[in-house]
Motif scaffolding. Structure first.
Motif, PDB file in Angstrom:
ATOM      1  N   GLY A   8       0.783  -1.221   0.000  1.00 18.45           N
ATOM      2  CA  GLY A   8       0.000   0.000   0.000  1.00 18.45           C
ATOM      3  C   GLY A   8       0.816   1.274   0.000  1.00 18.45           C
ATOM      4  N   THR A   9       2.136   1.160   0.157  1.00 14.74           N
ATOM      5  CA  THR A   9       2.980   2.345   0.144  1.00 14.74           C
ATOM      6  C   THR A   9       3.202   2.814  -1.291  1.00 14.74           C
ATOM      7  OG1 THR A   9       4.149   1.541   2.100  1.00 14.74           O
ATOM      8  CG2 THR A   9       5.179   3.335   0.870  1.00 14.74           C
ATOM      9  N   ASP A  10       3.019   4.100  -1.527  1.00 15.94           N
ATOM     10  CA  ASP A  10       3.226   4.693  -2.847  1.00 15.94           C
ATOM     11  C   ASP A  10       4.702   5.072  -2.965  1.00 15.94           C
ATOM     12  OD1 ASP A  10       3.426   6.390  -5.068  1.00 15.94           O
ATOM     13  OD2 ASP A  10       1.393   7.160  -4.798  1.00 15.94           O
ATOM     14  N   GLU A  11       5.444   4.327  -3.793  1.00 19.49           N
ATOM     15  CA  GLU A  11       6.885   4.559  -3.860  1.00 19.49           C
ATOM     16  C   GLU A  11       7.226   5.924  -4.454  1.00 19.49           C
ATOM     17  OE1 GLU A  11       8.412   2.375  -7.923  1.00 19.49           O
ATOM     18  OE2 GLU A  11       8.009   1.091  -6.199  1.00 19.49           O
ATOM     19  N   LEU A  12       6.418   6.423  -5.389  1.00 18.54           N
ATOM     20  CA  LEU A  12       6.675   7.750  -5.945  1.00 18.54           C
ATOM     21  C   LEU A  12       6.414   8.837  -4.912  1.00 18.54           C
ATOM     22  CD1 LEU A  12       5.273   7.414  -9.578  1.00 18.54           C
ATOM     23  CD2 LEU A  12       7.641   7.299  -8.791  1.00 18.54           C
ATOM     24  N   ALA A  13       5.360   8.643  -4.104  1.00 17.42           N
ATOM     25  CA  ALA A  13       5.092   9.601  -3.028  1.00 17.42           C
ATOM     26  C   ALA A  13       6.226   9.590  -2.012  1.00 17.42           C
ATOM     27  CB  ALA A  13       3.766   9.270  -2.347  1.00 17.42           C
ATOM     28  N   LEU A  14       6.756   8.402  -1.705  1.00 18.01           N
ATOM     29  CA  LEU A  14       7.870   8.309  -0.776  1.00 18.01           C
ATOM     30  C   LEU A  14       9.112   8.974  -1.360  1.00 18.01           C
ATOM     31  CD1 LEU A  14       9.129   7.290   1.838  1.00 18.01           C
ATOM     32  CD2 LEU A  14       9.595   5.107   0.685  1.00 18.01           C
ATOM     33  N   THR A  15       9.358   8.773  -2.660  1.00 13.77           N
ATOM     34  CA  THR A  15      10.509   9.399  -3.314  1.00 13.77           C
ATOM     35  C   THR A  15      10.423  10.918  -3.235  1.00 13.77           C
ATOM     36  OG1 THR A  15      10.685   7.520  -4.842  1.00 13.77           O
ATOM     37  CG2 THR A  15      11.802   9.550  -5.467  1.00 13.77           C
ATOM     38  N   SER A  16       9.226  11.465  -3.479  1.00 14.69           N
ATOM     39  CA  SER A  16       9.043  12.916  -3.414  1.00 14.69           C
ATOM     40  C   SER A  16       9.191  13.435  -1.988  1.00 14.69           C
ATOM     41  CB  SER A  16       7.660  13.291  -3.972  1.00 14.69           C
ATOM     42  OG  SER A  16       7.532  12.911  -5.320  1.00 14.69           O
ATOM     43  N   VAL A  34      12.245   0.359  -3.309  1.00 17.40           N
ATOM     44  CA  VAL A  34      13.192   1.452  -3.510  1.00 17.40           C
ATOM     45  C   VAL A  34      14.592   0.867  -3.488  1.00 17.40           C
ATOM     46  CG1 VAL A  34      11.769   3.303  -2.555  1.00 17.40           C
ATOM     47  CG2 VAL A  34      13.282   2.008  -1.032  1.00 17.40           C
ATOM     48  N   ARG A  35      15.504   1.546  -4.197  1.00 14.94           N
ATOM     49  CA  ARG A  35      16.910   1.145  -4.174  1.00 14.94           C
ATOM     50  C   ARG A  35      17.705   2.254  -3.503  1.00 14.94           C
ATOM     51  NH1 ARG A  35      21.404   0.794  -8.897  1.00 14.94           N
ATOM     52  NH2 ARG A  35      21.538   2.962  -8.205  1.00 14.94           N
ATOM     53  N   LEU A  36      18.545   1.879  -2.549  1.00 14.89           N
ATOM     54  CA  LEU A  36      19.365   2.835  -1.821  1.00 14.89           C
ATOM     55  C   LEU A  36      20.835   2.538  -2.072  1.00 14.89           C
ATOM     56  CD1 LEU A  36      17.594   2.957   1.682  1.00 14.89           C
ATOM     57  CD2 LEU A  36      17.085   4.304  -0.365  1.00 14.89           C
ATOM     58  N   PHE A  57       9.078   8.691   5.375  1.00 13.67           N
ATOM     59  CA  PHE A  57       8.198   7.526   5.466  1.00 13.67           C
ATOM     60  C   PHE A  57       7.002   7.819   6.364  1.00 13.67           C
ATOM     61  CE2 PHE A  57       7.078   3.391   7.404  1.00 13.67           C
ATOM     62  CZ  PHE A  57       6.768   2.680   6.256  1.00 13.67           C
ATOM     63  N   GLU A  58       7.243   8.480   7.472  1.00 12.09           N
ATOM     64  CA  GLU A  58       6.143   8.813   8.375  1.00 12.09           C
ATOM     65  C   GLU A  58       5.167   9.782   7.722  1.00 12.09           C
ATOM     66  OE1 GLU A  58       8.025  10.218  11.898  1.00 12.09           O
ATOM     67  OE2 GLU A  58       8.488   8.188  12.642  1.00 12.09           O
ATOM     68  N   GLU A  59       5.687  10.699   6.908  1.00 14.18           N
ATOM     69  CA  GLU A  59       4.806  11.630   6.199  1.00 14.18           C
ATOM     70  C   GLU A  59       3.893  10.895   5.226  1.00 14.18           C
ATOM     71  OE1 GLU A  59       5.223  14.798   2.549  1.00 14.18           O
ATOM     72  OE2 GLU A  59       6.814  14.812   4.054  1.00 14.18           O
ATOM     73  N   VAL A  60       4.458   9.925   4.510  1.00 12.26           N
ATOM     74  CA  VAL A  60       3.668   9.201   3.497  1.00 12.26           C
ATOM     75  C   VAL A  60       2.685   8.251   4.155  1.00 12.26           C
ATOM     76  CG1 VAL A  60       3.833   7.496   1.643  1.00 12.26           C
ATOM     77  CG2 VAL A  60       5.440   9.413   1.718  1.00 12.26           C
ATOM     78  N   ARG A  61       3.080   7.624   5.268  1.00 13.22           N
ATOM     79  CA  ARG A  61       2.224   6.642   5.912  1.00 13.22           C
ATOM     80  C   ARG A  61       1.197   7.241   6.854  1.00 13.22           C
ATOM     81  NH1 ARG A  61       1.924   1.644   3.998  1.00 13.22           N
ATOM     82  NH2 ARG A  61       1.878   0.662   6.058  1.00 13.22           N
TER      83      ARG A  61
END
Length: 482
Positions: free
Chosen positions: A416-424, A449-451, A473-477
């Motif tokens: 359910g995590t939006d990887e593009l939202a997390l990237t931004s 994601v790749r780090l 991450f906390e902002e997105v979740r």
């Protein structure tokens, strides 16, 4: 005035001061800028060149630098709308659209804004690069007799021999071509082995740059899933039967992005399956020289176990040195070698001889094994630092495999995590990372994601970057918990 240590920082400072000068007005002399900002004349020259490239400054030899005159806004803009029709019509007969999406490559090439932790980098941080050894090798190379002449079209014999020894398995210098970096070598290989419209089997996930190469050549990437032991042979055989493909591209050692190493019992099986399908295996051996200190003995390249010419091998010096040291090798056996040679000559003529001479000097110097030992220890330390920081601050992110080579970690995000939202959100928090979607040629099974831990300054920056990532991450979740 505080010292400005980089070209970018000085360019930013000067850009912010341009309004002090009238259009056409002269900027302070280079000497005064050197004294004011406590930087070298080279840094001043490069900062002014950057502003000139942006159209903000005009430099006049012997006279100095001047604020550029404003552009004439009254001139009518050209009409380029015709190109949309022309470019579309040009590809109307293509079986596969050849539109190129370079976003997955650019994310690891473009430098992030100042102050942003670079977890998206694809190359070694300058502190890890052998800059002194490279400079010394280039200086020695420039003094070699004939260093500025035309090299043999296949590459310098000494350099071809060095790459051949590294591959092993009886591969000879005559079966090696020198190419301008791994990306160029992969492009040549795919053009040689598959006609436009053909399917090409790729690992899933895989390197976005390879997917971009395939699509720009009009090929159809077909995914074959990878697990912790590399590509799954049964699915590879199924894919060959279903598609009729004649090419499979893989990274058997420290695969990008998963870090997987092709298991010993799968190596011969992959070659057998490809041989039965009458297909080539393009082996992208891109990070063999970025092994970690605790890795143990490495498996040999697939090409070393292939007497029948199934494998087209790509190896490179770039990842272990500098992004600008673009020297690589293509190795192949049989008639395909001549096709590879012909395509490379048509595309690039040859790799500049001074660069090849510098490569010979570098790998033959005592500094080379010292550098490899240094980065082996440093990469292990950075990997362990990032792994520990993630486990402490972001245990929600799954890390199924900790590689013993390469420069990155591959993390699965919670469902359910939006990887593009997390990237931004991460970029707003001051850390750049790479979303997982570009690594899949079809729909991804989950968000990732790749780090990268190689492009940052050190362990302290890794810890700070993970702390910032926790904030993102906390902002997105947060909405999901509300």
């Amino acid at each position: 005035m505080q010292q400005r240590s980089s070209v970018g920082e000085l360019a930013d400072e000067l850009r912010g001061e341009l309004d002090r000068y009238s259009p056409g007005g002269k900027l302070p002399s280079s000497r005064s800028l050197v004294e004011r900002f406590r930087v070298s004349p080279v840094t001043v020259s490069r900062a002014l060149a950057r502003l000139a490239a942006e159209g903000l400054v005009v430099t006049r030899p012997g006279a100095g630098a001047f604020r550029a005159e404003p552009r004439d806004r009254g001139a009518a803009a050209g009409d380029t709308s015709w190109q949309e029709v022309a470019l579309s019509a040009d590809g109307a007969a293509d079986l596969v659209p050849r539109t190129v999406d370079a976003s997955g490559v650019v994310v690891s090439l473009a430098a992030p804004p100042p102050g942003v932790v670079e977890f998206n980098g694809g190359y070694l941080h300058p502190s890890l690069q052998p800059e002194r050894a490279l400079a010394a090798a280039l200086a020695r190379a420039g003094r070699r007799p004939g260093a500025w002449g035309r090299p043999p079209l296949e590459g310098l014999p000494e350099l071809r021999e060095w790459f051949a020894r590294g591959i092993g398995g009886g591969v000879t210098a005559a079966e090696v071509l020198i190419a301008a970096g791994g990306q160029s070598a992969l492009t040549t290989a795919l053009r040689a082995l598959a006609p436009p419209g053909a399917p090409v089997l790729v690992e899933s996930p895989t390197y976005p740059g390879m997917l971009a190469i395939a699509r720009s050549a009009g090929l159809r990437p077909v995914p074959v899933p990878v697990d912790q032991d590399g590509v799954r042979p049964s699915l590879l055989a199924d894919a060959f039967r279903a598609t009729g493909a004649r090419v499979f591209v893989c990274q058997p050692l420290f695969q990008n992005p998963t870090g997987a190493v092709l298991a010993a019992d799968r190596r011969a099986e992959v070659l057998r399956i490809a041989r039965a399908a009458g297909a080539f295996v393009v082996e992208d051996d891109f990070v063999r020289r970025l092994v970690h200190e605790d890795a143990g003995p490495l498996p040999s390249p697939l090409a070393a176990d292939d007497p029948d010419g199934v494998v087209v091998h790509v190896g490179s010096l770039t990842k272990a040195t500098s992004p600008s040291f673009r020297v690589s090798a293509l190795a192949a056996r049989g008639p395909v070698l001549e096709r590879l040679r012909a395509i490379q000559i048509v595309d690039t003529f040859f790799v500049p001889r001074p660069l090849q001479e510098a490569a010979v000097e570098l790998v033959g110097s005592p500094a080379w094994p010292r550098h490899l030992r240094f980065i082996s220890a440093e990469l292990k330390t950075r990997r362990d630092t990032m792994t520990a920081a993630l486990r402490l601050r972001l245990p929600e992110l799954a890390l199924p495999h900790i590689p013993s080579g390469g420069y990155h970690l591959w993390l699965r995000l919670p469902d359910g995590t939006d990887e593009l939202a997390l990237t931004s959100a991460a970029l707003r928090a001051g850390v750049a990372l790479t979303p997982g979607r570009p690594y899949f040629s079809a729909e991804p099974p989950a968000a990732h994601v790749r780090l990268s831990f190689a492009a940052v300054a050190g362990a302290g920056e890794i810890t700070e970057g993970v702390r910032r990532l926790r904030t993102a991450f906390e902002e997105v979740r947060a909405p999901r918990r509300a």
